[in-house]
Design an enzyme around this catalytic site. Structure first.
Site, PDB file in Angstrom:
ATOM      1  CD  GLU A 255      -2.063   1.743   2.263  1.00  0.00           C
ATOM      2  OE1 GLU A 255      -1.953   2.919   1.890  1.00  0.00           O
ATOM      3  OE2 GLU A 255      -2.113   1.376   3.438  1.00  0.00           O
ATOM      4  CB  CYS A 294      -1.815   6.405   2.544  1.00  0.00           C
ATOM      5  SG  CYS A 294      -2.880   5.496   3.652  1.00  0.00           S
TER       6      CYS A 294
HETATM    7  P1  NDP Z   1       9.437   4.450   3.492  1.00  0.00           P
HETATM    8  O1  NDP Z   1       9.022   3.680   2.315  1.00  0.00           O
HETATM    9  O2  NDP Z   1      10.822   4.977   3.536  1.00  0.00           O
HETATM   10  O3  NDP Z   1       9.253   3.598   4.808  1.00  0.00           O
HETATM   11  C1  NDP Z   1       8.133   2.777   5.045  1.00  0.00           C
HETATM   12  C2  NDP Z   1       8.530   1.617   5.909  1.00  0.00           C
HETATM   13  O4  NDP Z   1       9.481   0.813   5.216  1.00  0.00           O
HETATM   14  C3  NDP Z   1       9.211   2.033   7.201  1.00  0.00           C
HETATM   15  O5  NDP Z   1       8.840   1.147   8.222  1.00  0.00           O
HETATM   16  C4  NDP Z   1      10.673   1.885   6.863  1.00  0.00           C
HETATM   17  O6  NDP Z   1      11.472   1.686   7.981  1.00  0.00           O
HETATM   18  C5  NDP Z   1      10.615   0.630   6.022  1.00  0.00           C
HETATM   19  N1  NDP Z   1      11.773   0.401   5.202  1.00  0.00           N
HETATM   20  C6  NDP Z   1      12.457   1.309   4.482  1.00  0.00           C
HETATM   21  N2  NDP Z   1      13.457   0.692   3.831  1.00  0.00           N
HETATM   22  C7  NDP Z   1      13.401  -0.619   4.152  1.00  0.00           C
HETATM   23  C8  NDP Z   1      14.167  -1.755   3.816  1.00  0.00           C
HETATM   24  N3  NDP Z   1      15.199  -1.678   2.989  1.00  0.00           N
HETATM   25  N4  NDP Z   1      13.830  -2.944   4.358  1.00  0.00           N
HETATM   26  C9  NDP Z   1      12.788  -3.056   5.191  1.00  0.00           C
HETATM   27  N5  NDP Z   1      12.024  -1.995   5.544  1.00  0.00           N
HETATM   28  C10 NDP Z   1      12.327  -0.796   5.025  1.00  0.00           C
HETATM   29  O7  NDP Z   1       8.408   5.578   3.669  1.00  0.00           O
HETATM   30  P2  NDP Z   1       8.394   6.750   4.750  1.00  0.00           P
HETATM   31  O8  NDP Z   1       7.645   6.260   5.922  1.00  0.00           O
HETATM   32  O9  NDP Z   1       9.738   7.327   5.001  1.00  0.00           O
HETATM   33  O10 NDP Z   1       7.579   7.778   3.941  1.00  0.00           O
HETATM   34  C11 NDP Z   1       8.114   8.279   2.731  1.00  0.00           C
HETATM   35  C12 NDP Z   1       6.998   8.572   1.782  1.00  0.00           C
HETATM   36  O11 NDP Z   1       6.183   7.447   1.577  1.00  0.00           O
HETATM   37  C13 NDP Z   1       6.061   9.625   2.266  1.00  0.00           C
HETATM   38  O12 NDP Z   1       6.559  10.889   2.099  1.00  0.00           O
HETATM   39  C14 NDP Z   1       4.868   9.312   1.418  1.00  0.00           C
HETATM   40  O13 NDP Z   1       5.020   9.843   0.145  1.00  0.00           O
HETATM   41  C15 NDP Z   1       4.861   7.824   1.348  1.00  0.00           C
HETATM   42  N6  NDP Z   1       4.003   7.206   2.331  1.00  0.00           N
HETATM   43  C16 NDP Z   1       2.881   6.605   1.927  1.00  0.00           C
HETATM   44  C17 NDP Z   1       2.052   6.029   2.844  1.00  0.00           C
HETATM   45  C18 NDP Z   1       0.857   5.303   2.441  1.00  0.00           C
HETATM   46  O14 NDP Z   1       0.190   4.765   3.304  1.00  0.00           O
HETATM   47  N7  NDP Z   1       0.512   5.206   1.183  1.00  0.00           N
HETATM   48  C19 NDP Z   1       2.294   6.099   4.271  1.00  0.00           C
HETATM   49  C20 NDP Z   1       3.516   6.735   4.597  1.00  0.00           C
HETATM   50  C21 NDP Z   1       4.331   7.240   3.652  1.00  0.00           C
HETATM   51  P3  NDP Z   1      12.351   2.870   8.606  1.00  0.00           P
HETATM   52  O15 NDP Z   1      11.381   3.859   9.146  1.00  0.00           O
HETATM   53  O16 NDP Z   1      13.125   2.198   9.666  1.00  0.00           O
HETATM   54  O17 NDP Z   1      13.174   3.401   7.480  1.00  0.00           O
END
Ligand code: NDP
Length: 682
Positions: A255, A294
């Site tokens: 998602e 989101c």
């Molecule tokens: P990320 O994709 O960076 O992170 C989402 C999750 O993935 C976090 O728990 C993060 O952990 C984890 N993650 C990141 N890299 C890895 C990896 N290599 N292996 C395993 N887990 C990983 O998104 P953000 O939360 O930083 O948000 C960035 C952008 O994403 C926002 O600005 C927005 O555009 C979008 N977003 C969309 C959402 C939705 O529901 N559609 C919700 C939130 C964000 P960690 O925090 O430890 O890096």
């Protein structure tokens, strides 16, 4: 505070210094997080070996009861969760979405699990498929829990709801979870998990928590594991193409980013309630959680004739939004979750500004009760793109904050086309007072969306709004939105189960599915089945009634009693002209009433009541002079352990003197566990 992970049966701190997590309002450190030193192969192995078996040993109802107990238990700690939630920048209203929303979601799954799933271990998916002429070889789909673990990777914006909306269906399926919250707000998730673990409600191993990165966990995934991810499209792409995920065909639910549209339909003009509702909803979606949702509205699509009116109304309303320390009463919008997130959003606004004009948002922010230097504050930013067809960024760049772009359209077709430029979205909303226009928009939007909400003056008061995913409905969307589908009631449970098509004799299928199948063995229990208490009833136990002739007098007396004097029952000549009947026929409802008269055993006993019929079909007309009889077979049982009775469905077939089926249905009853129950349930 150094955050701990709960893995392999214990709480541990990661090695060395961790990432510093800061209060969104003040910038003061709240916690440190690292998962360095965790043996991730062991974490996954622990879920497989220790967490899975006891969960799978529970029935769906027993798992649902644990979810209910857990939801109630977490409710006792809400004050503590709200206090921590302020650090994330959430106002009280924002925290309500996350904390109460999360607990509520868990309770909905508990309720659905106990009402819509059987009190057994196998989910029977759909009906029996007839595969052979003689009926000795049939097919049935069933679902069983995956025997691995569900790895939940959550976003920073909903540290509680994000965990619970994935956890509830996973546990209901009988699968253990490894939860990895986004690091930025993991302190709140950690506290909720601590309360879950100390409650002792879940079997050990059913839930593990990793605060920090996931190390090499993905290298150990198997085809029995599933990954559910919420976050950015870029991370989703990286994880879903991980060689292990690809090689093992690991289920991957995502998602991700979503450019959600809200459409003011062409039938709406200023002065109509739908106009005001639209403006209120766009403002709410821009400011709730400071737009870090989101599902938030990113594209406000309005009829070209209303562009100026909408922009004016939105600008005025946004100017009245009080920004500040979320702990203060009266503050409507807090800061973004972190200064890093603020920088990210500012960068995205920069990209959008290249092809839009600014309606509001540039003025310096003066947060109430807070120092702008320490916190991640910004003003709601409204952009306008006058020629959206030729634009690119407004359809592709998600600024994950209080940011939306207003765009005009010429007609319904263009509104649909502009919304579809999001290339797959979680949700769209339509504000219209014309149901035909609303329907045209809905069907045009549908292939590109996971959820569509239509709001008008009649539903507004009770509407759950554009941005709220509900446990009952699916949450997800095609394309850019990740291609996943979460929740949706029991549909969400099935993501963590393997669907298997089983072929064999009706008795084999019955043994697997715990549901008697037509063509299977009919058992003679040696007494009327209505005399048998729940625990002693065996699937296939059958009662065969004597015969009863249906007479004209029966039909006329039933017509008088019920008031149903439809010509096909009352007039030989008119019924004869009817191509289906060719003459006078008995009422279908008379047949099922007469059938009850043939099969019930009237004396006081374990059958407590009849709560309905399923799948009723009148297959062949019954005419005066026909003789009917009934077969009643115990088809399915589901114990309500806490109530002292169970539900029993009886496969019921009424046949005529030639052995032809005239009606077919399931009779649904409640049967006591006692041969002679009393009011005290003993
Ligand atoms: P990320 O994709 O960076 O992170 C989402 C999750 O993935 C976090 O728990 C993060 O952990 C984890 N993650 C990141 N890299 C890895 C990896 N290599 N292996 C395993 N887990 C990983 O998104 P953000 O939360 O930083 O948000 C960035 C952008 O994403 C926002 O600005 C927005 O555009 C979008 N977003 C969309 C959402 C939705 O529901 N559609 C919700 C939130 C964000 P960690 O925090 O430890 O890096």
């Amino acid at each position: 505070m150094k955050l701990r992970s709960y893995v392999a049966g214990g709480w541990i701190e990661g090695d060395g210094a961790g990432v510093v997590l800061r209060d969104a309002t003040t910038g003061a450190p709240v916690a440190e997080a690292t998962s360095a030193g965790i043996d991730f192969a062991a974490v996954l192995g622990y879920a497989h070996r220790v967490g899975g078996p006891p969960l799978r040993a529970l029935t769906f109802h027993e798992r649902a009861a644990r979810l209910k107990a857990l939801g109630r238990k977490l409710g006792e700690f809400k004050d503590e969760f709200y206090a921590l939630s302020y650090h994330t920048g959430a106002t009280k209203a924002d925290s309500w979405i996350d904390i109460d929303g999360g607990i509520g979601t868990m309770l909905v799954f508990a309720s659905k699990g106990s009402r819509e799933l059987p009190n057994s271990h196998v989910y029977v998916d759909g009906g029996v498929e007839a595969l052979s002429r003689g009926g000795t070889f049939v097919g049935q789909h069933v679902c069983v829990p995956l025997e691995g673990a569900a790895v939940h990777i959550n976003a920073f914006n909903f540290p509680v709801w994000g965990m619970l909306e994935k956890l509830a269906p996973t546990l209901l399926a009988g699968v253990p979870a490894i939860v990895k919250p986004a690091t930025a707000t993991a302190y709140l998730t950690e506290r909720v998990v601590a309360r879950i673990i100390e409650s002792g409600i879940l079997p050990e191993g059913a839930l593990q928590l990793v605060c920090g990165g996931l190390g090499d966990l993905f290298d150990h995934l198997t085809c029995q594991d599933a990954v559910s991810f919420t976050g950015s499209a870029a991370t989703a792409e990286r994880l879903r193409t991980h060689p292990r995920v690809v090689r093992e065909s690991v289920r991957f639910l995502a998602e991700t980013d979503s450019l959600n549209s809200s459409i003011l339909a062409p039938d709406v003009a200023p002065g109509m309630p739908e106009f005001d509702l639209y403006v209120r909803e766009v403002v709410r979606e821009m400011t709730a959680k400071a737009g870090q949702k989101c599902t938030a509205i990113r594209k406000a699509l309005v009829p070209r004739a209303q562009l100026d009116a909408v922009v004016d109304a939105l600008t005025t309303a946004l100017a009245g939004v009080t920004i500040g320390d979320p702990r203060l009463e009266g503050v409507r919008m807090g800061p973004l979750a972190s200064v890093e997130q603020l920088a990210e959003v500012r960068g995205r606004i920069g990209e959008l500004r290249r092809e839009t004009r600014l309606a509001c948002g540039e003025e310096a922010v003066q947060p109430l009760g807070a120092d702008v230097a320490g916190g991640a504050f910004m003003r709601p930013t409204l952009l306008v793109r006058d020629e959206p067809r030729r634009a690119q960024a407004v359809h592709a760049v998600e600024a994950f904050g209080p940011v939306a772009t207003v765009m005009p359209f010429q007609d319904v077709a263009e509104a649909i086309a502009l919304a579809r430029r999001g290339a797959g979205s979680l949700v769209a909303s339509v504000f219209s007072a014309d149901d035909a226009v609303a329907a045209e928009l809905v069907l045009g939007l549908a292939p590109f969306h996971g959820r569509i909400v239509v709001v008008n003056r009649h539903s507004a008061r009770e509407s759950t709004g554009h941005g709220s995913p509900l446990a009952h409905l699916i949450h997800g969307g095609p394309g850019r939105a990740g291609g996943g589908e979460e929740m949706g009631g029991i549909r969400g449970v099935l993501h963590y189960m393997q669907r298997v098509a089983v072929q064999g004799t009706p008795d084999v299928i019955a043994a697997v599915s715990r549901r008697w199948v037509r063509g299977g063995t009919l058992r003679d229990p040696g007494r009327h089945p209505f005399r048998i208490p729940f625990g002693e009833l065996v699937l296939g136990d059958t009662y065969r009634s004597g015969e009863r002739m249906v007479t004209v007098d029966d039909i006329e007396r039933f017509a008088t009693l019920s008031g149903d004097t439809f010509y096909a029952h009352m007039s030989e000549t008119e019924a004869a002209r009817n191509p289906l009947f060719g003459g006078r026929v008995a009422h279908g409802y008379f047949l099922i009433s007469a059938a009850a008269g043939l099969f019930v055993d009237p004396d006081y006993g374990p059958v407590l009541g009849n709560y309905g019929l399923d799948g009723l079909r009148f297959v062949k007309p019954v005419k005066p002079g026909d003789r009917i009889k009934v077969r009643l077979t115990c088809k399915e049982k589901s114990l309500r352990a806490d109530k002292g009775w169970g539900e029993v469905a009886w496969d019921t077939e009424i046949t005529n003197q030639d052995g032809e089926t005239v009606a077919s249905y399931d009779v649904l009853t409640m049967v006591s566990v006692h041969a002679v129950p009393d009011a005290a349930g003993t």
